[in-house]
Scaffold this active site. Sequence first.
Site, PDB file in Angstrom:
ATOM      1  N   LYS A 190    -111.779  78.581 -82.857  1.00 19.95           N
ATOM      2  CA  LYS A 190    -110.977  79.754 -82.493  1.00 19.95           C
ATOM      3  C   LYS A 190    -109.723  79.828 -83.366  1.00 19.95           C
ATOM      4  O   LYS A 190    -109.425  80.861 -83.938  1.00 19.95           O
ATOM      5  CB  LYS A 190    -110.602  79.676 -81.012  1.00 19.95           C
ATOM      6  CG  LYS A 190    -109.732  80.809 -80.561  1.00 19.95           C
ATOM      7  CD  LYS A 190    -109.446  80.782 -79.082  1.00 19.95           C
ATOM      8  CE  LYS A 190    -108.360  81.809 -78.782  1.00 19.95           C
ATOM      9  NZ  LYS A 190    -108.011  81.865 -77.377  1.00 19.95           N
TER      10      LYS A 190
ATOM     11  N   GLU B 237    -110.138  67.838 -86.115  1.00 21.83           N
ATOM     12  CA  GLU B 237    -111.490  67.265 -86.134  1.00 21.83           C
ATOM     13  C   GLU B 237    -112.457  68.200 -86.852  1.00 21.83           C
ATOM     14  O   GLU B 237    -113.250  67.785 -87.710  1.00 21.83           O
ATOM     15  CB  GLU B 237    -112.009  67.039 -84.707  1.00 21.83           C
ATOM     16  CG  GLU B 237    -111.267  65.996 -83.905  1.00 21.83           C
ATOM     17  CD  GLU B 237    -110.144  66.585 -83.072  1.00 21.83           C
ATOM     18  OE1 GLU B 237    -109.513  67.568 -83.514  1.00 21.83           O
ATOM     19  OE2 GLU B 237    -109.885  66.053 -81.979  1.00 21.83           O
TER      20      GLU B 237
ATOM     21  N   GLY C  71    -110.928  79.337 -75.369  1.00 19.46           N
ATOM     22  CA  GLY C  71    -111.886  78.433 -76.015  1.00 19.46           C
ATOM     23  C   GLY C  71    -113.037  78.059 -75.088  1.00 19.46           C
ATOM     24  O   GLY C  71    -114.212  78.108 -75.481  1.00 19.46           O
ATOM     25  N   ARG C  72    -112.731  77.713 -73.846  1.00 20.99           N
ATOM     26  CA  ARG C  72    -113.802  77.261 -72.936  1.00 20.99           C
ATOM     27  C   ARG C  72    -114.604  78.422 -72.345  1.00 20.99           C
ATOM     28  O   ARG C  72    -115.457  78.217 -71.489  1.00 20.99           O
ATOM     29  CB  ARG C  72    -113.226  76.351 -71.853  1.00 20.99           C
ATOM     30  CG  ARG C  72    -112.023  76.885 -71.112  1.00 20.99           C
ATOM     31  CD  ARG C  72    -111.262  75.787 -70.388  1.00 20.99           C
ATOM     32  NE  ARG C  72    -110.021  76.260 -69.796  1.00 20.99           N
ATOM     33  CZ  ARG C  72    -108.863  76.340 -70.438  1.00 20.99           C
ATOM     34  NH1 ARG C  72    -108.795  75.987 -71.691  1.00 20.99           N
ATOM     35  NH2 ARG C  72    -107.774  76.764 -69.821  1.00 20.99           N
TER      36      ARG C  72
ATOM     37  N   GLU D  92    -109.806  71.361 -67.824  1.00 22.01           N
ATOM     38  CA  GLU D  92    -108.844  71.945 -68.759  1.00 22.01           C
ATOM     39  C   GLU D  92    -108.185  73.168 -68.111  1.00 22.01           C
ATOM     40  O   GLU D  92    -107.023  73.473 -68.366  1.00 22.01           O
ATOM     41  CB  GLU D  92    -109.539  72.336 -70.080  1.00 22.01           C
ATOM     42  CG  GLU D  92    -108.559  72.565 -71.219  1.00 22.01           C
ATOM     43  CD  GLU D  92    -109.208  72.510 -72.602  1.00 22.01           C
ATOM     44  OE1 GLU D  92    -109.096  71.491 -73.294  1.00 22.01           O
ATOM     45  OE2 GLU D  92    -109.839  73.510 -72.990  1.00 22.01           O
TER      46      GLU D  92
ATOM     47  N   HIS E  67    -130.965  56.335 -60.217  1.00 23.90           N
ATOM     48  CA  HIS E  67    -131.171  54.935 -60.600  1.00 23.90           C
ATOM     49  C   HIS E  67    -129.938  54.363 -61.299  1.00 23.90           C
ATOM     50  O   HIS E  67    -130.031  53.344 -61.976  1.00 23.90           O
ATOM     51  CB  HIS E  67    -132.415  54.827 -61.495  1.00 23.90           C
ATOM     52  CG  HIS E  67    -133.646  55.267 -60.765  1.00 23.90           C
ATOM     53  ND1 HIS E  67    -134.383  54.413 -59.980  1.00 23.90           N
ATOM     54  CD2 HIS E  67    -134.222  56.495 -60.646  1.00 23.90           C
ATOM     55  CE1 HIS E  67    -135.389  55.088 -59.433  1.00 23.90           C
ATOM     56  NE2 HIS E  67    -135.305  56.359 -59.825  1.00 23.90           N
TER      57      HIS E  67
ATOM     58  N   LYS F  59    -102.494  65.542 -79.596  1.00 22.80           N
ATOM     59  CA  LYS F  59    -102.939  66.140 -80.874  1.00 22.80           C
ATOM     60  C   LYS F  59    -101.847  65.972 -81.914  1.00 22.80           C
ATOM     61  O   LYS F  59    -102.099  65.550 -83.045  1.00 22.80           O
ATOM     62  CB  LYS F  59    -103.128  67.656 -80.652  1.00 22.80           C
ATOM     63  CG  LYS F  59    -104.533  68.166 -80.686  1.00 22.80           C
ATOM     64  CD  LYS F  59    -104.472  69.687 -80.796  1.00 22.80           C
ATOM     65  CE  LYS F  59    -105.473  70.390 -79.959  1.00 22.80           C
ATOM     66  NZ  LYS F  59    -105.357  71.836 -79.957  1.00 22.80           N
TER      67      LYS F  59
HETATM   68  O1  F6P Z   1    -108.730  70.907 -76.443  1.00 20.58           O
HETATM   69  C1  F6P Z   1    -107.969  72.017 -76.685  1.00 20.58           C
HETATM   70  C2  F6P Z   1    -108.753  73.128 -77.294  1.00 20.58           C
HETATM   71  O2  F6P Z   1    -107.857  74.122 -77.636  1.00 20.58           O
HETATM   72  C3  F6P Z   1    -109.861  73.697 -76.406  1.00 20.58           C
HETATM   73  O3  F6P Z   1    -109.395  74.558 -75.436  1.00 20.58           O
HETATM   74  C4  F6P Z   1    -110.722  74.336 -77.427  1.00 20.58           C
HETATM   75  O4  F6P Z   1    -111.975  74.685 -76.913  1.00 20.58           O
HETATM   76  C5  F6P Z   1    -110.765  73.247 -78.471  1.00 20.58           C
HETATM   77  O5  F6P Z   1    -109.436  72.724 -78.478  1.00 20.58           O
HETATM   78  C6  F6P Z   1    -111.152  73.686 -79.849  1.00 20.58           C
HETATM   79  O6  F6P Z   1    -110.278  74.619 -80.390  1.00 20.58           O
HETATM   80  P1  F6P Z   1    -110.672  75.510 -81.633  1.00 20.58           P
HETATM   81  O7  F6P Z   1    -111.842  76.325 -81.242  1.00 20.58           O
HETATM   82  O8  F6P Z   1    -109.460  76.342 -81.916  1.00 20.58           O
HETATM   83  O9  F6P Z   1    -110.998  74.595 -82.780  1.00 20.58           O
END
Ligand code: F6P
Length: 530
Positions: free
Chosen positions: A208, A214, A270-271, A356, A387, A498
């Site tokens: 987003k 990462e 995002g979620r 979240e 199990h 972060k």
């Molecule tokens: O963990 C925080 C967050 O902003 C989530 O809400 C989101 O889904 C994720 O990081 C990834 O963010 P992006 O889509 O901006 O890379």
Amino acid sequence: MDTSHYMPNKTEAWQNLERHAQKLSIDVCHQFKVDSERSQMFSVETNELFLDYSKNLIDRAIWADLIALAKNSPLQEMKRSMFSGKKINTSENRAVLHTLLRKDNGSEVGKLDRLLKKVKDQKQQIKKVSDRIRSGSWLGVGGKPITDVVNIGIGGSDLGPRLACHALIEFSHPTINIHFIGNVDGAELLSTLSKLDPQRTLIIIASKTFKTLETLMNGNTAMKWLQTHLNIRDPQRTDHLIAVTANPKNALKYGVSESNILQFSDWVGGRYSLWSSIGISIAISAGYDRFHEMLVGAHEMDEHFLNAPIEKNMPVALALLSVWYSSFLRLETHAIIPYCERLQLLPSYLQQLAMESNGKSVTRQGQPLDYPTSPIIWGQTGTKGQHAFFQLLHQGTHTVPIDFIAACNDMLSTPQHHEALISNMLAQGSALMKGQSADPTEMHLHYRGNNPSSTLLIDKLSAKNFGALIALYEHKVFVEGCIWNINSFDQWGVELGKTMANGMVSSAGSLTNLDASTLSLFAHQQAKLA
Ligand code: F6P
């Protein structure tokens, strides 16, 4: 209703519920004996979903107060505000409109109408791109069609599409494999890439913000892999890369061709983003028509949530149970147990969605809360969980409310297997409730019973029903947030870690801010580096 002064724990319903909780002595089996209509009273059906919540630690009096709690909360007003695009995510000054992504047509006027038109264009682009990839006419630099798609993203840019592609595996393209890379663990990325043919591989960078460390690091490594193996200078400018983002400027800076950037709006959290262009991998895997069916199912759940009375509203029922267990009975965890291997990622998905969104300890107005909010969500599929951890559920010292979830029909299974699967689920729900007494000399055979659970039966795991299932839980989380008076749509709690990690990765200078323990761990790891 003036929501700025709303404090749930000052309402009469909340205080009644506290009294119920203090003297709670509900024996669920006994409740079935004294209330012959209990299972009808505590169940609700909409479209192809049926929820039975009669095995929970409630009676009619408690339920009446829970309903009153919902009615006295800003739920109705917040619901209207969310669907109409008001900026209910106040800390980020944003509207929350993932429900608009599931609409095809509407009577919206003004701004919403313009947004809907934009959404339609974005859907057209998802269709166009996914159709080309699926038909083999989207070609790599060597002129070969795509056989492998690697979705690089994390959090909502990974979990939603990953869950959906697994859940809808029945419809997956016969010759295109979708891979998901979330973690910055290079071993995962490299081992995935090493099995692929670069000439036939498409990388999707899904982010987003297009800023997530990462994702960008994984993206860079994937670009280098393409560069080396295809012997080209700028793989990011080719059809081996698609960017999906709400920040096209950053994607352009990264070098992605404008025509390969699929956009969505910043009012999609995002979620909540699997319904947006982030869902491109779902459309590539299952086809655009299935992706669209998923949106239709979610929209049907939106309509149910908007229009069904509070007393017979499925997301409201799930939310009220959650509020009852978290804030009143102080149960700290909640298990999600799907009896369907295709929903194996649902517990992780719902973990992000709930924790979240509602893992918060201040009100929407910034005041500290003095009641517990989101439970810890965990779980895995049955019968595998039986199990592993069911021992604790039956005989441990914790009481864990459970959501059992299953499809009534499964055409991918055999009647025999499916019967065994469903019988196990129903037997567990019943055994957890009924328990079993034992001779005092053999207390290891005693099952205390009275363990609460709800059971959600879905006619079949179609794309439409899958969409409805996810929207059900989204609205559940929203209702909880309205009752708890928290902003369910920001996630400031992930920022500090972060920032510190970014500092450690990029410059040794910022190590000065670290504590002694972390410095010593850092030094130890550095000294051991081979
Ligand atoms: O963990 C925080 C967050 O902003 C989530 O809400 C989101 O889904 C994720 O990081 C990834 O963010 P992006 O889509 O901006 O890379």
